[in-house]
Design a protein around this motif. Sequence first.
Motif, PDB file in Angstrom:
ATOM      1  N   PHE A   1       0.984  -0.841  -0.008  1.00  0.00           N
ATOM      2  CA  PHE A   1      -0.015   0.104   0.322  1.00  0.00           C
ATOM      3  C   PHE A   1       1.122   1.430   0.033  1.00  0.00           C
ATOM      4  O   PHE A   1       2.518   1.511   0.414  1.00  0.00           O
ATOM      5  CB  PHE A   1      -0.733  -0.112   1.554  1.00  0.00           C
ATOM      6  CG  PHE A   1      -0.325  -0.241   2.243  1.00  0.00           C
ATOM      7  CD1 PHE A   1       0.719  -0.025   3.301  1.00  0.00           C
ATOM      8  CD2 PHE A   1      -0.351  -1.405   3.168  1.00  0.00           C
ATOM      9  CE1 PHE A   1       1.275   0.937   4.717  1.00  0.00           C
ATOM     10  CE2 PHE A   1       0.308  -2.035   4.604  1.00  0.00           C
ATOM     11  CZ  PHE A   1       1.206  -0.625   4.672  1.00  0.00           C
ATOM     12  N   TYR A   2       0.227   2.234   0.161  1.00  0.00           N
ATOM     13  CA  TYR A   2       0.815   3.898  -0.491  1.00  0.00           C
ATOM     14  C   TYR A   2       0.755   4.307   0.990  1.00  0.00           C
ATOM     15  O   TYR A   2      -0.657   4.477   1.630  1.00  0.00           O
ATOM     16  CB  TYR A   2       0.191   4.522  -1.490  1.00  0.00           C
ATOM     17  CG  TYR A   2       0.933   4.283  -2.930  1.00  0.00           C
ATOM     18  CD1 TYR A   2       1.631   4.584  -3.331  1.00  0.00           C
ATOM     19  CD2 TYR A   2      -0.234   4.093  -3.496  1.00  0.00           C
ATOM     20  CE1 TYR A   2       2.321   4.561  -4.456  1.00  0.00           C
ATOM     21  CE2 TYR A   2      -0.007   3.287  -4.628  1.00  0.00           C
ATOM     22  CZ  TYR A   2       0.983   3.545  -5.170  1.00  0.00           C
ATOM     23  OH  TYR A   2       1.545   3.059  -7.069  1.00  0.00           O
ATOM     24  N   TYR A   3       1.796   4.771   2.053  1.00  0.00           N
ATOM     25  CA  TYR A   3       1.522   5.634   3.361  1.00  0.00           C
ATOM     26  C   TYR A   3       0.781   6.350   3.440  1.00  0.00           C
ATOM     27  O   TYR A   3       0.424   6.204   4.268  1.00  0.00           O
ATOM     28  CB  TYR A   3       3.035   5.685   3.781  1.00  0.00           C
ATOM     29  CG  TYR A   3       3.906   4.096   4.074  1.00  0.00           C
ATOM     30  CD1 TYR A   3       3.306   3.544   5.191  1.00  0.00           C
ATOM     31  CD2 TYR A   3       4.641   3.383   3.303  1.00  0.00           C
ATOM     32  CE1 TYR A   3       4.334   2.726   5.388  1.00  0.00           C
ATOM     33  CE2 TYR A   3       5.712   2.342   3.408  1.00  0.00           C
ATOM     34  CZ  TYR A   3       4.959   1.541   4.063  1.00  0.00           C
ATOM     35  OH  TYR A   3       5.303   0.199   4.656  1.00  0.00           O
ATOM     36  N   ASP A   4       0.631   7.808   1.977  1.00  0.00           N
ATOM     37  CA  ASP A   4      -0.043   7.995   2.116  1.00  0.00           C
ATOM     38  C   ASP A   4      -1.757   8.199   2.231  1.00  0.00           C
ATOM     39  O   ASP A   4      -2.263   8.617   2.671  1.00  0.00           O
ATOM     40  CB  ASP A   4       0.376   9.212   1.263  1.00  0.00           C
ATOM     41  CG  ASP A   4       1.621   9.851   1.545  1.00  0.00           C
ATOM     42  OD1 ASP A   4       1.980   9.789   2.017  1.00  0.00           O
ATOM     43  OD2 ASP A   4       2.022  10.277  -0.175  1.00  0.00           O
ATOM     44  N   VAL A   5      -1.614   6.721   1.763  1.00  0.00           N
ATOM     45  CA  VAL A   5      -4.058   5.776   1.372  1.00  0.00           C
ATOM     46  C   VAL A   5      -3.476   5.664   2.878  1.00  0.00           C
ATOM     47  O   VAL A   5      -4.922   5.897   3.065  1.00  0.00           O
ATOM     48  CB  VAL A   5      -3.671   5.596   0.102  1.00  0.00           C
ATOM     49  CG1 VAL A   5      -4.689   4.647   0.905  1.00  0.00           C
ATOM     50  CG2 VAL A   5      -3.225   6.299  -0.468  1.00  0.00           C
ATOM     51  N   VAL A   6      -2.867   5.219   3.616  1.00  0.00           N
ATOM     52  CA  VAL A   6      -3.188   4.704   5.013  1.00  0.00           C
ATOM     53  C   VAL A   6      -3.356   5.877   5.671  1.00  0.00           C
ATOM     54  O   VAL A   6      -4.558   5.735   6.836  1.00  0.00           O
ATOM     55  CB  VAL A   6      -2.366   3.867   5.185  1.00  0.00           C
ATOM     56  CG1 VAL A   6      -2.170   3.872   6.789  1.00  0.00           C
ATOM     57  CG2 VAL A   6      -2.065   2.697   4.256  1.00  0.00           C
ATOM     58  N   ILE A   7      -2.716   6.920   5.786  1.00  0.00           N
ATOM     59  CA  ILE A   7      -2.668   8.127   6.604  1.00  0.00           C
ATOM     60  C   ILE A   7      -4.496   8.956   5.922  1.00  0.00           C
ATOM     61  O   ILE A   7      -5.016   9.508   6.730  1.00  0.00           O
ATOM     62  CB  ILE A   7      -1.630   9.560   6.395  1.00  0.00           C
ATOM     63  CG1 ILE A   7      -0.726   8.711   6.600  1.00  0.00           C
ATOM     64  CG2 ILE A   7      -2.016  10.737   7.143  1.00  0.00           C
ATOM     65  CD1 ILE A   7      -0.383   8.757   8.218  1.00  0.00           C
ATOM     66  N   ALA A   8      -4.453   8.405   4.954  1.00  0.00           N
ATOM     67  CA  ALA A   8      -5.596   9.366   4.279  1.00  0.00           C
ATOM     68  C   ALA A   8      -7.292   8.344   5.071  1.00  0.00           C
ATOM     69  O   ALA A   8      -7.719   9.200   5.383  1.00  0.00           O
ATOM     70  CB  ALA A   8      -5.756   9.498   2.941  1.00  0.00           C
ATOM     71  N   LYS A   9      -6.754   7.239   5.218  1.00  0.00           N
ATOM     72  CA  LYS A   9      -7.824   6.406   5.579  1.00  0.00           C
ATOM     73  C   LYS A   9      -7.788   6.730   7.175  1.00  0.00           C
ATOM     74  O   LYS A   9      -9.021   6.771   7.881  1.00  0.00           O
ATOM     75  CB  LYS A   9      -7.483   4.734   5.477  1.00  0.00           C
ATOM     76  CG  LYS A   9      -7.953   4.754   3.988  1.00  0.00           C
ATOM     77  CD  LYS A   9      -7.852   2.936   3.814  1.00  0.00           C
ATOM     78  CE  LYS A   9      -7.975   3.409   2.235  1.00  0.00           C
ATOM     79  NZ  LYS A   9      -9.623   3.214   2.206  1.00  0.00           N
ATOM     80  N   ILE A  10      -6.973   7.023   8.391  1.00  0.00           N
ATOM     81  CA  ILE A  10      -7.000   6.868   8.761  1.00  0.00           C
ATOM     82  C   ILE A  10      -7.421   8.519  10.037  1.00  0.00           C
ATOM     83  O   ILE A  10      -8.424   8.559  10.444  1.00  0.00           O
ATOM     84  CB  ILE A  10      -5.350   7.076   9.306  1.00  0.00           C
ATOM     85  CG1 ILE A  10      -4.588   5.746   9.882  1.00  0.00           C
ATOM     86  CG2 ILE A  10      -5.147   8.476  11.682  1.00  0.00           C
ATOM     87  CD1 ILE A  10      -3.409   6.002   9.919  1.00  0.00           C
ATOM     88  N   LYS A  11      -6.991   9.219   8.820  1.00  0.00           N
ATOM     89  CA  LYS A  11      -7.651  10.726   9.356  1.00  0.00           C
ATOM     90  C   LYS A  11      -9.617  10.606   8.804  1.00  0.00           C
ATOM     91  O   LYS A  11     -10.127  11.357   9.698  1.00  0.00           O
ATOM     92  CB  LYS A  11      -7.395  11.471   7.744  1.00  0.00           C
ATOM     93  CG  LYS A  11      -5.762  12.025   8.315  1.00  0.00           C
ATOM     94  CD  LYS A  11      -5.311  13.531   6.934  1.00  0.00           C
ATOM     95  CE  LYS A  11      -4.008  13.851   7.350  1.00  0.00           C
ATOM     96  NZ  LYS A  11      -3.315  14.933   6.784  1.00  0.00           N
TER      97      LYS A  11
END
Length: 233
Positions: free
Chosen positions: A104-114
């Motif tokens: 996965f892209y780490y920025d996608v993970v952060i976006a989902k966390i947000k």
Amino acid sequence: MEYKIMLVEDDASIAKLLSSHIEKYGYKPIIVNDFDRILDIFIEENPHLVLLDINLPRYDGFYWCRKIRQISKIPIIMISARDSEMDQVMGIESGADDYITKPFYYDVVIAKIKSQLRRCYGDFAPGVSEERRIELEGLTLYPERPELHFNNNSTVLTKKEAVLAETLMRMSPRAVSRDVIMEKLWDDQAFIDENTLNVNVARLRKKLQEVGIDDALETVRGYGYRLNVTWRK
């Protein structure tokens, strides 16, 4: 407010990279290293969100997701190398709020966390627009955010802490029985033991201390609990 993100990932390199990204965006990562004590660590750390891998030693992520769901409704995002439709269905049915496949892209993970934090605690939380407010002797609870305010201090609560605080504030200065509190906090009490309630009470005591109120949540021996802040007048 610093949100705590609990990372349950047995690949140390992935856990380290996720932790680095989470810190970069202002969140506090909690990396789990003891995979036999995931539920105990969850209770001790009281995170706002869990990133939970499926492939774990001994018990898998589905098992731990169900265990967490028995005591909490906080956001859970499952991460896994498994990309089959059945695994994603099992994740959601186990109680997960979202599912991310590796790589996965780490920025996608952060976006989902947000997104999950906003949904659960922020602008998109149910009922926030109504701004329901409960007040008791200068102590103010916003149940849908959920936040607790006293003087110029504030702290973010979990959903269970907010329900407990609202129950005690509405009944104050009367005591509330343990049975009534457990009915308010859990729809199905079959899997809830006394220690789980004690943990939630201890957490709320700590949150009250964070806003500057000590010794207000009293234990009524053999009955339940009472919130008494009238002495602060």
